[in-house]
Design an enzyme around this catalytic site. Structure first.
Site, short mmCIF file in Angstrom:
data_model
loop_
_atom_site.label_atom_id
_atom_site.label_comp_id
_atom_site.label_asym_id
_atom_site.label_seq_id
_atom_site.Cartn_x
_atom_site.Cartn_y
_atom_site.Cartn_z
N LYS A 19 0.67 -1.23 0.11
CA LYS A 19 -0.11 0.13 -0.12
C LYS A 19 0.97 1.19 -0.24
O LYS A 19 1.03 2.33 -0.97
CB LYS A 19 -0.94 0.10 0.99
CG LYS A 19 -2.00 -0.73 0.54
CD LYS A 19 -2.70 -0.69 2.60
CE LYS A 19 -3.69 -1.96 2.52
NZ LYS A 19 -3.91 -2.57 3.24
N GLN B 135 -5.27 -1.76 9.47
CA GLN B 135 -4.89 -2.73 8.37
C GLN B 135 -4.96 -3.65 9.84
O GLN B 135 -5.48 -3.76 11.00
CB GLN B 135 -3.59 -2.93 8.91
CG GLN B 135 -2.79 -4.63 8.02
CD GLN B 135 -3.68 -4.74 6.17
OE1 GLN B 135 -4.13 -3.73 5.69
NE2 GLN B 135 -4.17 -5.27 5.90
N ASP C 122 -11.85 2.56 3.73
CA ASP C 122 -12.11 1.43 3.85
C ASP C 122 -14.01 1.18 3.47
O ASP C 122 -13.96 0.00 3.10
CB ASP C 122 -11.91 0.53 5.21
CG ASP C 122 -10.48 -0.37 4.70
OD1 ASP C 122 -10.42 -0.55 3.72
OD2 ASP C 122 -9.33 -0.13 5.85
#
Ligand code: GUN
Length: 299
Positions: A59, A103, A126
């Protein structure tokens, strides 16, 4: 042909994701030039889970490659929930940070829902915050979860208008199954969400023009569950012991069997997987534009 590079049935997510990243890089360059705006993504990793470390590294790398700012925060596995929440508060209030990703999974002492709830919905790239889930369900300007949005992009690229198609999603997670259903409903599909308790699952799958597998069980969806001519999207990434020295990566679909019947199918790896990070970058650009009051790019 069977899953080779030139196989016209294959939906090449790796190539599509590369194209999306190239478009994102162009838009980011324009935002810098015309608006003095550099989108920034903060990624928070708690602990040392090896798979998570790999994802977080990718990422950060891809964020920088598209010209955006990447802020990595690595916290020890024993971090207290209060300390993680304090970091999120800081990132919520940092004008250089337009997207925040924590995460998952998180260590046991931390309640994931409390952490998701603490992220500013405008920075929730997200799309896991209840505000964004609600907006997606009611047609508002949501941040949309990356993996299902990536699946929708691949489907629309291959099939064009999805109106009237029968879509069956196997899997009902908040991260993939439920938002996938909302997106396909928004695209005028007739949507069924199936799951491990669904009766006659094979027959339900056989009705699908679009079959999305997101159950997390290796090769559970068999070839003869696929209607001839259907499009199959395999979200699964399962590591199985295939007798070699390294585990083999397989999806939730029996690829060889499904490939016979399907008109289009995503491979594992190289299908849905590469789309997730590309869409995360897309969401970061969209979030930055919304926060700056700039017209959203068409990505
Ligand atoms: N862990 C595995 N996939 C994801 C994802 O899409 N987002 C976050 N935050 N964590 C993950």
């Amino acid at each position: 042909m069977n899953g080779t590079a030139n196989d016209p049935k294959i939906i090449d997510g790796k190539a599509f994701a590369a194209g999306l990243r190239a478009r994102i890089a162009e838009i980011v360059a324009g935002l810098k030039q015309q608006h003095d705006l550099t989108p920034g993504l903060a990624v928070v990793l708690v602990g040392e889970d090896p798979a998570s470390q790999v994802y977080v590294r990718s990422k950060g790398k891809q964020t920088q490659e598209t010209g955006m700012n990447s802020f990595e925060h690595k916290l020890p596995a024993e971090t207290a929930q209060a300390d993680l929440l304090a970091l999120i508060d800081k990132l919520n209030n940092d004008p250089a940070v337009h997207g925040i990703l924590v995460q998952l999974p998180l260590p046991k002492q931390i309640d994931e829902q409390s952490v998701i709830d603490a992220i500013d919905p405008a920075k929730d790239v997200d799309g896991f915050h209840v505000i964004n889930a609600g907006r997606l369900a009611t047609g508002g300007a949501a941040m949309v979860p990356c993996t299902p949005l990536g699946c929708l992009m691949l489907l629309q690229d291959r099939l064009g208008d999805l109106s009237g198609m029968a879509a069956v999603i196997v899997g009902r997670s908040n991260i993939v199954g439920k938002p996938m259903a909302q997106l396909l409903l928004g695209a005028n599909c007739t949507v069924t969400i199936a799951h491990s308790r669904t009766r006659d699952l094979a027959d339900v799958c056989r009705r699908a023009d679009i079959l999305v597998a997101a159950v997390g069980r290796p090769e559970m969806i068999k070839g003869d569950w696929v209607k001839p001519g259907a499009a199959v999207i395999d979200v699964g990434i399962n590591r199985i012991d295939a007798g070699g020295d390294k585990p083999k990566l397989v999806g939730d679909v029996d690829f060889a069997g499904a490939h016979e019947n399907a008109a289009a199918i995503t491979p594992v790896p190289g299908g849905v997987g590469p789309m997730t990070i590309a869409v995360l970058l897309r969401n970061t650009v969209v979030a930055a534009c919304r926060q700056a009051g700039i017209a959203e790019p068409d990505l």
